[in-house]
Design a protein around this motif. Structure first.
Motif, PDB file in Angstrom:
ATOM      1  N   ARG A 241      12.171   1.171   5.882  1.00  0.00           N
ATOM      2  CA  ARG A 241      11.280   2.151   6.370  1.00  0.00           C
ATOM      3  C   ARG A 241       9.827   2.028   6.512  1.00  0.00           C
ATOM      4  NH1 ARG A 241      13.388   5.464   2.990  1.00  0.00           N
ATOM      5  NH2 ARG A 241      12.028   5.138   1.256  1.00  0.00           N
ATOM      6  N   ARG A 242       9.300   1.009   5.565  1.00  0.00           N
ATOM      7  CA  ARG A 242       7.872   0.502   5.743  1.00  0.00           C
ATOM      8  C   ARG A 242       7.741  -0.396   7.090  1.00  0.00           C
ATOM      9  NH1 ARG A 242       4.477   0.391   1.412  1.00  0.00           N
ATOM     10  NH2 ARG A 242       5.319   1.396  -0.532  1.00  0.00           N
ATOM     11  N   GLN A 243       8.621  -1.234   7.399  1.00  0.00           N
ATOM     12  CA  GLN A 243       8.500  -2.055   8.872  1.00  0.00           C
ATOM     13  C   GLN A 243       8.463  -1.052   9.789  1.00  0.00           C
ATOM     14  OE1 GLN A 243      12.089  -4.475   8.539  1.00  0.00           O
ATOM     15  NE2 GLN A 243      11.188  -5.986   7.048  1.00  0.00           N
ATOM     16  N   MET A 244       9.338   0.076   9.673  1.00  0.00           N
ATOM     17  CA  MET A 244       9.241   0.848  10.942  1.00  0.00           C
ATOM     18  C   MET A 244       7.989   1.613  11.216  1.00  0.00           C
ATOM     19  SD  MET A 244      12.246   0.695  12.592  1.00  0.00           S
ATOM     20  CE  MET A 244      12.130   2.433  13.406  1.00  0.00           C
TER      21      MET A 244
ATOM     22  N   PHE B  38       3.014   2.630  14.152  1.00  0.00           N
ATOM     23  CA  PHE B  38       1.567   2.706  14.056  1.00  0.00           C
ATOM     24  C   PHE B  38       0.938   1.638  14.799  1.00  0.00           C
ATOM     25  CE2 PHE B  38       1.889   6.122  11.067  1.00  0.00           C
ATOM     26  CZ  PHE B  38       0.676   6.789  10.878  1.00  0.00           C
ATOM     27  N   LYS B  39       1.366   0.405  14.720  1.00  0.00           N
ATOM     28  CA  LYS B  39       0.902  -0.856  15.502  1.00  0.00           C
ATOM     29  C   LYS B  39       0.833  -0.399  16.914  1.00  0.00           C
ATOM     30  CE  LYS B  39       0.726  -5.838  15.935  1.00  0.00           C
ATOM     31  NZ  LYS B  39       1.125  -6.968  15.376  1.00  0.00           N
ATOM     32  N   ALA B  40       2.194  -0.073  17.374  1.00  0.00           N
ATOM     33  CA  ALA B  40       2.320   0.060  18.866  1.00  0.00           C
ATOM     34  C   ALA B  40       1.655   1.388  19.515  1.00  0.00           C
ATOM     35  CB  ALA B  40       3.788   0.436  19.031  1.00  0.00           C
ATOM     36  N   PHE B  41       1.190   2.267  18.511  1.00  0.00           N
ATOM     37  CA  PHE B  41       0.300   3.473  18.951  1.00  0.00           C
ATOM     38  C   PHE B  41      -1.054   2.924  18.899  1.00  0.00           C
ATOM     39  CE2 PHE B  41      -2.239   7.359  18.151  1.00  0.00           C
ATOM     40  CZ  PHE B  41      -1.371   8.195  19.356  1.00  0.00           C
ATOM     41  N   SER B  42      -1.483   2.071  17.808  1.00  0.00           N
ATOM     42  CA  SER B  42      -2.784   1.606  18.236  1.00  0.00           C
ATOM     43  C   SER B  42      -3.150   0.741  19.491  1.00  0.00           C
ATOM     44  CB  SER B  42      -3.286   0.815  16.890  1.00  0.00           C
ATOM     45  OG  SER B  42      -2.260  -0.566  16.909  1.00  0.00           O
ATOM     46  N   GLU B  43      -2.159  -0.020  19.911  1.00  0.00           N
ATOM     47  CA  GLU B  43      -2.272  -0.926  21.094  1.00  0.00           C
ATOM     48  C   GLU B  43      -2.226  -0.133  22.206  1.00  0.00           C
ATOM     49  OE1 GLU B  43       1.059  -3.492  20.892  1.00  0.00           O
ATOM     50  OE2 GLU B  43       0.259  -4.903  19.439  1.00  0.00           O
ATOM     51  N   ARG B  44      -1.533   1.135  22.232  1.00  0.00           N
ATOM     52  CA  ARG B  44      -1.796   2.114  23.343  1.00  0.00           C
ATOM     53  C   ARG B  44      -3.085   2.829  23.345  1.00  0.00           C
ATOM     54  NH1 ARG B  44       2.967   3.721  25.704  1.00  0.00           N
ATOM     55  NH2 ARG B  44       4.920   3.169  24.653  1.00  0.00           N
ATOM     56  N   ILE B  45      -3.806   2.942  22.245  1.00  0.00           N
ATOM     57  CA  ILE B  45      -4.935   3.585  22.182  1.00  0.00           C
ATOM     58  C   ILE B  45      -5.972   2.446  22.789  1.00  0.00           C
ATOM     59  CG2 ILE B  45      -6.924   3.994  20.748  1.00  0.00           C
ATOM     60  CD1 ILE B  45      -4.868   5.162  18.900  1.00  0.00           C
ATOM     61  N   ALA B  46      -5.893   1.327  22.350  1.00  0.00           N
ATOM     62  CA  ALA B  46      -6.771   0.209  23.105  1.00  0.00           C
ATOM     63  C   ALA B  46      -6.552   0.015  24.477  1.00  0.00           C
ATOM     64  CB  ALA B  46      -6.319  -1.167  22.322  1.00  0.00           C
ATOM     65  N   GLU B  47      -5.400   0.103  25.100  1.00  0.00           N
ATOM     66  CA  GLU B  47      -4.897   0.053  26.467  1.00  0.00           C
ATOM     67  C   GLU B  47      -5.675   1.378  27.133  1.00  0.00           C
ATOM     68  OE1 GLU B  47      -1.304  -0.120  29.762  1.00  0.00           O
ATOM     69  OE2 GLU B  47      -1.096  -0.191  27.494  1.00  0.00           O
TER      70      GLU B  47
ATOM     71  N   ARG C  44       0.075   7.982   7.249  1.00  0.00           N
ATOM     72  CA  ARG C  44       1.153   8.613   6.855  1.00  0.00           C
ATOM     73  C   ARG C  44       1.748   8.146   5.519  1.00  0.00           C
ATOM     74  NH1 ARG C  44       5.954   8.247  11.262  1.00  0.00           N
ATOM     75  NH2 ARG C  44       4.490   9.225  12.353  1.00  0.00           N
ATOM     76  N   GLU C  45       2.281   8.628   4.645  1.00  0.00           N
ATOM     77  CA  GLU C  45       2.681   8.207   3.309  1.00  0.00           C
ATOM     78  C   GLU C  45       3.789   7.381   3.408  1.00  0.00           C
ATOM     79  OE1 GLU C  45       3.413  11.351   0.715  1.00  0.00           O
ATOM     80  OE2 GLU C  45       1.066  11.988   0.724  1.00  0.00           O
ATOM     81  N   ALA C  46       3.626   6.259   2.903  1.00  0.00           N
ATOM     82  CA  ALA C  46       4.952   5.105   3.133  1.00  0.00           C
ATOM     83  C   ALA C  46       6.069   5.503   2.398  1.00  0.00           C
ATOM     84  CB  ALA C  46       4.322   3.708   2.796  1.00  0.00           C
ATOM     85  N   SER C  47       6.089   5.969   1.175  1.00  0.00           N
ATOM     86  CA  SER C  47       7.194   6.343   0.369  1.00  0.00           C
ATOM     87  C   SER C  47       7.692   7.719   0.581  1.00  0.00           C
ATOM     88  CB  SER C  47       6.799   6.296  -1.134  1.00  0.00           C
ATOM     89  OG  SER C  47       5.631   7.412  -1.456  1.00  0.00           O
TER      90      SER C  47
ATOM     91  N   GLU D 190       0.998  -1.348  -0.013  1.00  0.00           N
ATOM     92  CA  GLU D 190       0.028  -0.096  -0.050  1.00  0.00           C
ATOM     93  C   GLU D 190       0.903   1.276   0.109  1.00  0.00           C
ATOM     94  OE1 GLU D 190      -3.310   0.272  -0.213  1.00  0.00           O
ATOM     95  OE2 GLU D 190      -3.833  -1.789   0.267  1.00  0.00           O
ATOM     96  N   LEU D 191       0.302   2.321  -0.415  1.00  0.00           N
ATOM     97  CA  LEU D 191       0.901   3.720  -0.346  1.00  0.00           C
ATOM     98  C   LEU D 191       0.764   4.270   1.100  1.00  0.00           C
ATOM     99  CD1 LEU D 191      -0.217   4.992  -3.740  1.00  0.00           C
ATOM    100  CD2 LEU D 191       1.970   3.915  -3.189  1.00  0.00           C
ATOM    101  N   LEU D 192      -0.100   3.826   1.684  1.00  0.00           N
ATOM    102  CA  LEU D 192      -0.312   4.597   3.170  1.00  0.00           C
ATOM    103  C   LEU D 192      -0.100   3.572   4.241  1.00  0.00           C
ATOM    104  CD1 LEU D 192      -3.221   6.917   2.134  1.00  0.00           C
ATOM    105  CD2 LEU D 192      -0.769   7.344   1.860  1.00  0.00           C
TER     106      LEU D 192
END
Length: 1064
Positions: free
Chosen positions: A791-794, A799-808, A757-760, A730-732
């Motif tokens: 860069r994509r992995q980072m 974003f995944k870590a931030f989403s888990e913080r939101i869930a908590e 956030r744009e991936a490229s 994906e691009l985003l």
């Protein structure tokens, strides 16, 4: 100083003790301390967690062994060693509810002080002292105290105050609840990512291991060994959990050694929390009971599960009863409920559904939890009359014992979870691994495995079903299979399974429909229809404008009224009573006709407009004639414009009717909020497009623009779904929030807020640098690809870590879980939900399109039925219509889905238990839904959704017969043409299942288009004409040529016309 006491927290809890003590006479929960003069609590050396040590930890924040606390009306006296006294002296520097006096004991090598005699004197000065008389303590200080008390002349009367101490600690504050949630998350993580997986492996491989050894392996996940051989927590397990990112592992421990039981346990199955894992080897069949409890910062969470290998129907039925009973009880665990009422409700539920299981039901259904693992004061038993209050935490323990299976072997079932008492219902804090697909395992036989071995490649058809649906544990343990399906799988095709499952779903749908809509609750899906509206233009004649004096037609825009002169009177008509106006010229006169809203009009959206008395006499229209055509032009335009304005205003009001005004966002205090910087938001606020940052606050999210001029607040209580879409392919990279009720962003109403956030990275030039001088070939391209991948992995990780913080944060705020849902790209399919063709991706709970606006989020639980339309041979596309359980909602149409993905879509819909219907044509859903809404009860009485067809056995046979007749017609047409033998053999060699409508399927020249075939036919005809011109016989020439071309030509002419598929 190493230990710093939280004096504010200590003072607040001391206030709870003294306020409750003062009002004890008016509250039955504190009746034990109503008549005492003092409260005395002791702690021995190296004691297990009991009520006394639990209270001490609750009050002071730390456990102080060999320490006495005496609460008197005017002060608190503490007896402790010199080391502890230095720590507790911090409290004397602050103002507390009552003064604190510390009695310091001498060190072991120093001469004794008078601290103990003075403390004893303060103790014996009271007539009645409340103590925990049921608890015994050990230690040097305890022995000295007992000796001194025995020799004392004056001994106060002892009163047991255990129930009151439990009540002090029963209602948890925010910090306590946070610790319990962490303990619950740790427990669920251990069960989900280690215990269940390990048990599955043991059963699959038939590993020889004892119950004790398995329990020890579970305990080792927190670390094992000492000194140089010490091992820390197993982060391979804990890193997979949610809500445990900031766990203090030194404050984490097990409440008890994990309890593992199977049919080979020496003492049988024991549902008591004091049960232990036996040293016998685990059995590999039957029922397995697993109980795990963890303590974090002193606070406990507990869960218990049942796993069954090769269950019979009776065991499945009893386990499903447990699941349903737990769901019912949790709904009843709310503020103000009584402990014994909960037990009686559970018992009556069992009596109603399975009277034969009443004698096997447990004697209590749980207990209070907190600092103390099992608080018997709040036992959920038939005799306990204590009230439950919001923010209490209980272990809900349901089970049946001494049951007997088909092999006449004893077994038991349990289902234990930690539940928080809420205002309206309980909240389960240890969700996970309890549904039948996770806990019921079925064994396959060796011979069936051998039969399945050569059939592995075809089974890939089911690879696009739900990822959870096809989860397997090796070769022997298979999950989520219906009874007998594991043995019959070799003989059943995927379509047969879907048909069988769909038959069950449609039967359930019909039963649920009849249950939902009884005759009494019939009509409008439980909602009121349109009501008669009364419009008032003026309160009286005095309110009429001055312009009416001339008895001319006047348009009053302020009052939204048209005033018409009728027989010398000025009569006002509200604009909503007028349907439209028309003007036409006839000779010297101009006619203005005003049409009114009346009953019985068959055209337009006002057909069902209600009236106060539809049987009254209505004026349908009124006409005026004038020679002043210009004035009638102006009047006609004014009335039409006013009508448009009012309609537009009503439409806007209707659209914004469900927009809510959110509560105020409570900003984070005491620390900086977690932030996700450099993100864009959609829908974008007005102004220049610049990246901002998202902040997590106490009860919601806030998006802040870089200039600080604009902000968007989203409260957790209004969030229905949260999605995290990684930037792979994906691009985003996207964090998407779908709301329960819409909010306004600028002037736009929206159900969806997206942060991306744009991936490229386009901020730097990669076309040339120093490295290019020394590199040849593709080295630089390879490095750039590697950097792009990193860069994509980072981005995904951030974003995944931030989403888990939101869930908590959401769980901490609302108590309800809000786990980020990730789209399954491998299950995606193309379709047109709006105006453009997009990629639609299923998630665990929804079907979504998040890459571009307009976004699509369909909650699967809201879908009543899915109708597949235009499903017929020869068409390259079909349509999908979702009908919602709320029949007042307009069905959702997803058009132009490629036919190649039909099986994938059906597999997915079936895997998420959505009933499917099929049809060859599109249906007009407007009249259909109107009929259903008029009388849902009559609709389901008349068969419900069976009119759609396409799901039963009969419809499948009809479709097969229809497709066979189509093939027969084509074959007969081909056989009647010249060279029928060649054409017939060519047709027989083709595979109809691979036919995708191309015009050259019956010809060897597959892939040639219609124009190419036309040119070849014309060339052939030209050669034949030349041969005839040279005097040769056309028939003989025909016989010399291969006979394949002519029939191919004739077929290529017939086939595109039938299917409509050529490039012409």
């Amino acid at each position: 100083m190493a230990v710093e006491l939280n004096w504010e927290l200590i003072n607040s809890r001391m206030k709870i003790v003294y306020d409750s003590w003062t009002k004890a006479g008016k509250n039955d929960d504190y009746s034990a301390i109503a008549d005492v003069d003092a409260i005395f609590l002791a702690a021995g050396e190296d004691e297990p967690v009991r009520k006394g040590t639990a209270f001490q930890t609750w009050l002071l924040g730390y456990e102080f062994p060999s320490t006495f606390i005496l609460f008197q009306k005017d002060k608190v006296s503490i007896l402790c060693s010199a080391t502890k006294a230095r720590i507790l002296e911090q409290l004397q520097k602050h103002r507390t509810v009552v003064p604190i006096e510390i009695f310091t004991l001498a060190k072991s090598k120093e001469p004794p002080t008078d601290a103990l005699p003075r403390y004893l004197s303060a103790f014996t000065s009271n007539q009645r002292v409340g103590t925990l008389s049921k608890e015994t303590y050990a230690g040097k200080l305890i022995d000295e105290w007992n000796n001194a008390l025995e020799t004392s002349e004056k001994k106060p009367e002892g009163v047991d105050i255990g129930p009151s101490i439990s009540t002090f600690m029963s209602v948890k504050d925010d910090e306590e609840l946070k610790a319990i949630r962490s303990a619950a998350n740790l427990t669920v993580t251990l069960l989900t990512h280690y215990v269940a997986v390990k048990l599955e492996t043991i059963l699959d491989r038939e590993t020889k291991i004892s119950h004790e050894q398995f329990a020890a392996q579970i305990e080792a996940r927190l670390g094992s060994g000492e000194g140089e051989n010490a091992k820390g927590p197993d982060m391979k397990v804990w890193s997979k959990g949610r809500g445990i990112n900031d766990v203090d592992w030194l404050s984490t421990e097990f409440c008890y050694s994990p309890i593992i039981q199977s049919r080979s346990s020496a003492n049988g199955y024991d549902l008591k929390p004091t049960a232990e894992s036996s040293p016998q080897d685990m059995s590999h069949k039957g029922v397995f009971l697993v109980s795990i409890g963890m303590r974090y910062k002193g606070y406990c969470a507990n869960l218990g599960r049942t796993f069954i290998v090769d269950p019979d129907k009776e065991q499945e039925s009893v386990y499903n009863l447990l699941l349903n009973l737990q769901a019912e009880i949790i709904q009843k665990m709310k503020d103000g409920s009584v402990a014994r009422d909960l037990y009686q409700y559970a018992l009556s539920y069992v009596k109603k559904h399975r009277p034969d299981l009443e004698r096997h039901f447990v004697k209590n259904i749980g207990f209070g939890m907190g600092m103390e693992f099992r608080d018997s004061t709040y036992l959920l038993s038939p005799k306990n009359s204590r009230l439950l209050k919001a923010n209490m935490v209980f272990c809900l323990s349901l089970g049946f014992q001494d049951l007997e299976d088909q092999e006449h072997k004893r077994y038991a079932l349990q289902l234990n979870d930690s539940v928080k008492i809420g205002q309206d219902k309980g909240i389960c804090m240890t969700e996970g691994v309890k549904s039948t697909k996770d806990t019921l395992f079925y064994l396959t036989r060796d011979d069936s495995e051998e039969e399945k071995a050569p059939q592995k490649p075809p089974t890939k058809i089911n690879g696009n079903a739900s990822p959870v649906k096809n989860k397997t544990a090796g070769g022997k343990v298979l999950r989520n299979k219906t009874r007998g399906a594991a043995q019959e799988e070799a003989m059943q095709s995927i379509s047969a399974k879907i048909a069988e499952h769909q038959k069950e779903l449609h039967h359930q749908l019909q039963e649920q429909g009849l249950a939902r809509f009884s005759e009494e609750s019939d009509g409008a899906n439980g909602k009121e229809g349109k009501s008669w509206r009364k419009f008032q233009s003026y309160k009286g004649e005095g309110g009429l404008p001055k312009e009416v004096e001339g008895l001319r037609i006047f348009v009053d825009r302020k009052a939204q009224t048209v005033i018409l002169p009728i027989h010398g009177f000025a009569v006002p008509f509200h604009i909503n009573t007028i349907k439209n106006v028309s003007k036409n010229d006839e000779g010297d006169f101009t006619y203005l006709r005003v049409n009114f809203q009346t009953p019985g009009q068959l055209a337009g959206k006002k057909e069902d407009t209600p009236f106060e008395d539809p049987d009254a006499t209505f004026i349908r229209s009124i006409t005026y004639r004038s020679t002043d055509g210009h004035r009638f032009d102006i009047l006609s335009r004014h009335i039409t414009d006013l009508k448009k304005e009012v309609n537009k205003r009503e439409q806007q009001k209707k659209e914004l009717a469900d927009v809510i005004e959110q509560d105020v966002l409570v900003e984070m205090k005491g620390r900086r909020p977690h932030k996700l910087p450099e993100v864009f938001v959609r829908p974008a606020p007005d102004g220049k497009r610049l990246p901002g940052e998202v902040e997590i606050h106490q009860n919601g999210l806030r998006y802040q623009s870089p200039l600080g001029s604009q902000k968007i607040d989203v409260l957790f209580s209004n969030v229905k779904h949260m999605f995290f879409q990684p930037c792979d392919h994906e691009l985003l990279v996207i964090l998407h929030v779908h709301l329960k009720a819409p909010i306004m962003i600028g002037k736009k109403k929206t159900y969806d807020v997206q942060f991306y956030r744009e991936a490229s990275d386009v901020q730097f030039d990669e076309t040339g640098n120093r490295k290019r001088k020394y590199r040849y070939g593709d080295e630089d391209e390879i490095e750039m690809e590697q950097q792009e991948r990193k860069r994509r992995q980072m981005l995904n990780k951030e974003f995944k870590a931030f989403s888990e913080r939101i869930a908590e944060a959401s769980v901490n705020s609302t108590g309800d879980p809000l786990d980020p849902d990730i789209p399954f790209r491998e299950l995606a399919f193309e379709g047109v939900p709006f105006r453009t063709n997009v990629r639609l991706q299923p998630t665990t709970e929804c079907l979504v399109h998040l890459s571009d606006p307009p976004f699509l989020v369909v909650t699967l639980a809201d879908i009543e039925i899915a109708s597949l339309e235009r499903v017929q041979f020869g068409l390259k596309q079909f349509d999908l219509v979702f009908v919602f359980k709320d029949f007042t909602k307009v069905p959702l149409h997803i058009n132009s889905i490629p036919t190649l993905q039909l099986d994938d879509v059906k597999n997915w819909l079936d895997s998420v238990d959505i009933p499917i219907a099929e049809g060859p044509v599109n249906l007009n859903w407007g009249p259909i839904m109107k009929t259903i809404n008029d009388s849902p009860h009559d609709f389901f009485q008349g068969g419900g959704w069976t009119f759609l067809g396409g799901t039963g056995d009969e419809s499948e046979q009809e479709e097969e017969s229809e497709t066979e007749s189509e093939f027969e017609v084509e074959f007969s047409q081909a056989s009647s043409e010249p060279s029928s033998d060649n054409a017939g053999s060519d047709y027989d060699g083709s595979n109809a299942s691979n036919d995708e409508g191309s015009g050259s399927d019956f010809d060897d020249s597959e892939g040639e288009d219609w124009d190419e075939l036309e040119r070849k036919a014309a060339k052939s005809d030209k050669k034949r004409a030349e041969a005839v011109g040279r005097g040769k016989d056309a028939d003989s020439d025909d016989s010399d040529r291969p006979k394949k071309k002519a029939p191919a030509k004739s077929k290529s002419q017939a086939r595109p016309a039938a299917n409509g598929k050529g490039k012409r």
